[in-house]
Scaffold this motif. Structure first.
Motif, short mmCIF file in Angstrom:
data_model
loop_
_atom_site.label_atom_id
_atom_site.label_comp_id
_atom_site.label_asym_id
_atom_site.label_seq_id
_atom_site.Cartn_x
_atom_site.Cartn_y
_atom_site.Cartn_z
N HIS A 236 6.70 -0.04 -0.19
CA HIS A 236 6.22 1.28 0.18
C HIS A 236 5.33 1.96 -0.85
CE1 HIS A 236 8.99 0.82 3.45
NE2 HIS A 236 10.07 0.90 2.66
N ASP A 237 5.48 1.64 -2.14
CA ASP A 237 4.81 2.41 -3.18
C ASP A 237 3.55 1.76 -3.75
OD1 ASP A 237 6.57 4.64 -3.21
OD2 ASP A 237 8.05 3.48 -4.31
N ILE A 238 3.38 0.47 -3.58
CA ILE A 238 2.13 -0.17 -4.00
C ILE A 238 1.11 0.02 -2.90
CG2 ILE A 238 1.02 -2.37 -4.56
CD1 ILE A 238 3.67 -3.29 -5.77
N PRO A 239 -0.08 0.55 -3.19
CA PRO A 239 -1.06 0.83 -2.13
C PRO A 239 -1.50 -0.45 -1.43
CG PRO A 239 -1.67 1.92 -4.19
CD PRO A 239 -0.55 0.98 -4.52
N LEU A 240 -1.80 -0.31 -0.16
CA LEU A 240 -2.34 -1.43 0.61
C LEU A 240 -3.71 -1.83 0.07
CD1 LEU A 240 -2.58 -3.37 3.06
CD2 LEU A 240 -3.39 -1.41 4.38
N LYS A 241 -4.60 -0.86 -0.09
CA LYS A 241 -5.95 -1.13 -0.54
C LYS A 241 -5.99 -1.18 -2.06
CE LYS A 241 -8.99 -1.72 1.60
NZ LYS A 241 -10.03 -0.82 2.09
N ALA A 242 -6.73 -2.13 -2.58
CA ALA A 242 -6.83 -2.29 -4.02
C ALA A 242 -7.76 -1.26 -4.65
CB ALA A 242 -7.33 -3.69 -4.37
N ASP A 243 -8.60 -0.64 -3.85
CA ASP A 243 -9.54 0.35 -4.37
C ASP A 243 -9.56 1.54 -3.42
OD1 ASP A 243 -11.59 1.21 -6.26
OD2 ASP A 243 -12.95 1.03 -4.55
N ALA B 220 17.32 -0.95 10.54
CA ALA B 220 17.95 -1.15 9.23
C ALA B 220 16.95 -1.14 8.07
CB ALA B 220 18.72 -2.47 9.22
N ILE B 221 15.66 -0.98 8.36
CA ILE B 221 14.65 -0.96 7.29
C ILE B 221 14.94 0.19 6.33
CG2 ILE B 221 12.22 -0.58 6.75
CD1 ILE B 221 12.60 -3.25 7.94
N ASN B 222 14.95 -0.11 5.03
CA ASN B 222 15.16 0.93 4.02
C ASN B 222 13.81 1.46 3.57
OD1 ASN B 222 15.68 2.24 1.36
ND2 ASN B 222 17.77 1.60 1.82
N CYS B 223 13.57 2.74 3.78
CA CYS B 223 12.28 3.36 3.51
C CYS B 223 12.25 4.18 2.23
CB CYS B 223 11.87 4.25 4.69
SG CYS B 223 11.66 3.34 6.24
N THR B 224 13.28 4.05 1.39
CA THR B 224 13.31 4.79 0.14
C THR B 224 12.06 4.50 -0.68
OG1 THR B 224 15.72 4.65 0.10
CG2 THR B 224 14.62 5.23 -1.96
N ASN B 225 11.40 5.56 -1.15
CA ASN B 225 10.17 5.41 -1.92
C ASN B 225 10.09 6.54 -2.94
OD1 ASN B 225 8.14 7.68 -0.91
ND2 ASN B 225 9.32 6.97 0.87
N GLN C 266 6.75 7.52 -4.16
CA GLN C 266 5.37 7.99 -4.25
C GLN C 266 4.80 8.56 -2.95
OE1 GLN C 266 4.10 4.95 -7.87
NE2 GLN C 266 2.76 5.16 -6.13
N VAL C 267 5.43 8.33 -1.82
CA VAL C 267 4.94 8.90 -0.56
C VAL C 267 5.62 10.26 -0.40
CG1 VAL C 267 4.56 8.50 1.89
CG2 VAL C 267 4.72 6.56 0.33
N PHE D 58 11.93 10.07 3.29
CA PHE D 58 12.70 9.09 2.53
C PHE D 58 12.33 9.09 1.05
CE2 PHE D 58 11.93 7.44 6.86
CZ PHE D 58 13.23 7.41 7.32
N HIS D 59 11.51 10.06 0.64
CA HIS D 59 11.07 10.14 -0.75
C HIS D 59 12.25 10.45 -1.66
CE1 HIS D 59 9.39 12.35 -4.27
NE2 HIS D 59 8.51 11.38 -4.23
N CYS D 60 12.28 9.82 -2.84
CA CYS D 60 13.32 10.12 -3.82
C CYS D 60 12.68 10.33 -5.18
CB CYS D 60 14.37 9.01 -3.88
SG CYS D 60 13.83 7.50 -4.71
N SER D 61 13.41 10.92 -6.09
CA SER D 61 12.90 11.18 -7.44
C SER D 61 13.01 9.92 -8.28
CB SER D 61 13.70 12.31 -8.09
OG SER D 61 15.03 11.88 -8.35
#
Length: 322
Positions: free
Chosen positions: A73-80, A296-301, A303-304, A309-312
């Motif tokens: 979830h936190d690594i961007p899809l696009k490299a640029d 059951a997908i865990n969406c904890t992130n 950076q979003v 589902f955002h957490c510190s």
């Protein structure tokens, strides 16, 4: 009594070599180390916990600041790309950058352990798949040893199991979209590399769509030759045929039937593949914003920021330590 998994090794997942990345760290924010896709970019750190080849093994990811993140979830899809609340929003500047994506390497070429992003666990570390209480290894499909490419996934994508793909007439397999990286280098588990997409294969696995992207590391010595699926046929003759046969037969040693394919096993071109990526990215965004059922997908992130589902950073660290 709570027992912590031992921390075995910490390493850096470089997108370029160490000297280039070190030089990039000295550049002002937003500056480029040079033209083209080989410029130095951010890098990620990996941290092993537990013993390899054991059910408790996990490979966690950290960002450049040393904070735990989700590779799903936190690594961007696009490299640029620029981001808004952790989701890429800016279109690439030209065709070259439009086809530049981050790939998370799960399985190095020629290895057999079936490693995967743990989609149902907090922060989605890489783990070895387990079935019927046993660790999974792929069989050697003659004449090959293990996986015949560097195998992994595009972050921030999701093949929705409730959404029927109009081109395959099957729903998704509930995972990020898979990537077969065909470059000449053997990459390492946990590497985050820039790849350009060349084409795609539609595997139908037990009635589910399981897309397989064909891509090449942009820093591969031969990357400049490859622009579309026809270039794979030209410069790596036999590779696509070997790929098709590998996916067709690799489950037979487990007592399962041959896998099937949409389009009669035809590899679709880059333009088709980019549309599939776009669709799976939209599905992922709906998942992270709780606009669809994730099961059951865990969406904890971390950076979003707009995601429910955002957490510190502190909560993320606690999840890993516990």
């Amino acid at each position: 009594m709570r027992v912590r998994l031992p921390l075995l090794r910490t390493s850096w997942a470089w997108r370029l070599g160490a000297p280039a990345a070190a030089a990039a760290a000295r550049l002002p924010r937003g500056a480029s180390a040079g033209p083209g896709p080989r410029r130095a970019m951010a890098f990620y750190r990996t941290e092993e916990r537990g013993q390899p080849h054991s059910p408790g093994y996990r490979l966690f990811f950290k960002n450049v600041a040393g904070h735990y993140i989700s590779p799903f979830h936190d690594i961007p899809l696009k490299a640029d790309s620029e981001e808004e609340n952790g989701i890429p929003t800016k279109r690439a500047r030209n065709d070259e950058y439009e086809n530049l994506f981050n790939m998370v390497v799960e399985v190095p070429r020629w290895t057999n352990a079936k490693m995967e992003i743990a989609t149902e666990e907090p922060l989605n570390p890489i783990k070895q798949d387990v079935k019927d209480g046993k660790l999974r290894y792929v069989a050697n499909i003659f004449p090959h040893k293990g996986y015949i490419w560097n195998y992994g996934a595009l972050p921030q994508t999701w093949e929705d199991p409730h959404r029927k793909d109009k081109s395959t007439d099957c729903c998704g397999d509930n995972d990020p979209i898979d990537v077969c990286e065909i470059g000449s280098k053997v990459l390492s588990r946990g590497d985050v590399v820039h790849v350009k997409i060349l084409g795609i294969l539609a595997l139908i696995d037990q009635g589910e769509t399981d897309w397989k992207l064909i891509a090449i590391n942009v820093n591969d010595p031969e990357a400049s030759k490859f622009h579309d699926i026809e270039d794979v046929k030209k410069y790596k003759p036999g590779y696509l045929e070997a790929t098709l046969n590998w996916f067709r037969f690799y489950k037979i040693p487990e007592g399962k039937p041959e896998n099937q394919f949409a389009f009669n096993g035809e590899f679709k071109n880059k333009a088709f593949a980019l549309e599939v990526i776009k669709s799976t990215h939209e599905c992922w965004k709906a998942l992270l914003m709780e606009k669809c059922a994730g099961g059951a997908i865990n969406c904890t992130n971390v950076q979003v920021c707009d995601s429910p589902f955002h957490c510190s950073q502190e909560e993320a660290r606690s999840l890993v330590e516990s």
